[in-house]
Enzyme design. Structure first.
Site, PDB file in Angstrom:
ATOM      1  N   HIS A 173     -51.285  46.176 -30.443  1.00 51.22           N
ATOM      2  CA  HIS A 173     -51.251  44.715 -30.551  1.00 51.22           C
ATOM      3  C   HIS A 173     -50.882  44.129 -29.193  1.00 51.22           C
ATOM      4  CE1 HIS A 173     -51.775  44.481 -34.883  1.00 51.22           C
ATOM      5  NE2 HIS A 173     -50.882  45.460 -35.026  1.00 51.22           N
ATOM      6  N   CYS A 193     -56.089  42.528 -28.959  1.00 45.47           N
ATOM      7  CA  CYS A 193     -56.374  41.096 -28.830  1.00 45.47           C
ATOM      8  C   CYS A 193     -56.146  40.663 -27.380  1.00 45.47           C
ATOM      9  CB  CYS A 193     -55.475  40.292 -29.756  1.00 45.47           C
ATOM     10  SG  CYS A 193     -55.740  40.633 -31.523  1.00 45.47           S
TER      11      CYS A 193
END
Length: 368
Positions: A153, A195
């Site tokens: 992440h 991301c």
């Protein structure tokens, strides 16, 4: 004049050294070994897909020839033994579950809380603890190509490690610069699936690095599909289509990084992969995928056939007592095949022609 003849042996040694150096310099542009550093930075069951991402890459580089001794595998959690895993001891990156990525031949070098920013930087820069085993060390050199894959992440110029700490684009850039100064790599291929992944390589400034990310700034990186029995996503889209492309590649494939990068389609990936090549010195269409993913053989094929001496068939009249060579009969391998000897000595002599002319001039001045 006689007093200066002692210089001749020294000049001859210098000349022969130049010949050898010129011959050795022919392969300086070729890398001699490949390494892979594969990192999953996420813990917890709902991040199953990040473990599967890394294990998919692990399987691919092993299949293409990189041995476990040249792979650093870092897994922040052990999904195979998680009590929620209905397939104990197994991890799959496809809902069909036809390929177990967590087989008997897997070698995890860092697991659990060992996967942190400090250990990752130590691996890259070679600053391991003295008690660290060889399997936890990146023993690369100036002739090494290194593939670095990270997933987890992330956000704008950072990647989280286990929801506890972060590594930033500047941290990575400085680590790569240390590697460059220490001559720990020839080329680096950096790939990240998270991301806003494309922001993670913005601060890089060291030479011979090519980088690609799964999504641009302010954009998410999406999972591909879920396993209904497990109740979670099993792989990310960017990694899924990267592995799908690699499945068509073998050890002798001529597929290039440009072919891989051109294969990404927004309609499939649902994000915008971008890559950075301004630090890299080779065009993408000349960089084979196996330059980073494959095995590098120790021996190299000759560019032309090597002349071998013919084996004469003894005549019936010859006897074992006839061992005295005639006046015109060659007495050694060099005389039997002068062409091969000339071919061997011609390479360094031709390559050092300029040095030879300079030495001849120097000898003329000294002796004259």
């Amino acid at each position: 004049m006689k007093g200066r003849t002692w210089l001749l042996p020294i000049l001859l040694i210098v000349y022969l050294s130049l010949c050898i150096a010129s011959q050795d310099g022919e392969d300086t542009d070729r890398h001699t070994n490949n390494w892979a550093v594969l990192v999953c930075t996420s813990r917890f069951w709902f991040n199953y897909r990040h473990i599967a991402n890394v294990l998919g890459m692990y399987r691919t580089v092993k299949r293409l020839g990189i041995p476990d001794s040249n792979i650093i595998l870092m897994l922040a959690d052990d999904m195979a033994c998680n009590p929620r895993n209905t397939h104990a001891g197994q991890i799959f990156n496809n809902a069909n579950r036809h390929l177990n990525l967590y087989g008997k031949n897997i070698e995890v070098d860092y697991r659990g809380y060992e996967v942190n920013v400090e250990n990752f930087i130590r691996v890259l820069t070679g600053r391991n603890h003295p008690s660290s085993p060889r399997s936890q060390r990146l023993l690369s050199d100036e002739r090494s190509n290194i593939f670095i894959y990270m997933t987890g992440h992330g956000g704008d110029e950072f990647l989280k490690f286990q929801d506890n700490e972060e590594i930033t684009s500047r941290d990575l850039a400085d680590a790569f610069e240390q590697m460059h100064q220490q001559k720990r790599y020839k080329e680096i291929f950096f790939m990240v699936d998270t991301c806003q992944a494309n922001t993670l390589y913005k601060q890089f400034y060291s030479p011979d690095i090519i980088a690609i990310g799964s999504s641009k700034k302010a954009e998410n990186s999406y999972s591909h599909h879920a396993d209904q029995e497990l109740g979670i996503a099993v792989i990310d889209r960017f990694t899924y289509y990267t592995l799908d492309f690699c499945e068509k590649v073998n050890e002798t494939s001529q597929a290039t990084l440009l072919d891989l990068f051109s294969s990404y389609d927004y309609n499939k990936v649902h994000s915008h992969p971008e890559w950075r090549t301004d630090l890299f010195h080779r065009p993408l269409d000349t960089v084979l995928l196996t330059d980073f993913f494959g095995y590098v053989p120790d021996s190299q094929p000759l560019q032309s056939s090597y002349p071998l001496p013919a084996s004469p068939v003894p005549s019936k009249e010859s006897t074992s007592n006839d061992v005295t060579p005639s006046r015109n009969q060659p007495t050694n391998a060099t005389e039997k095949n002068p062409t091969s000897f000339q071919a061997i000595i011609s390479i360094p002599f031709l390559a050092s022609g300029a040095a030879l002319m300079a030495l001849v001039g120097l000898v003329s001045v000294v002796v004259g």
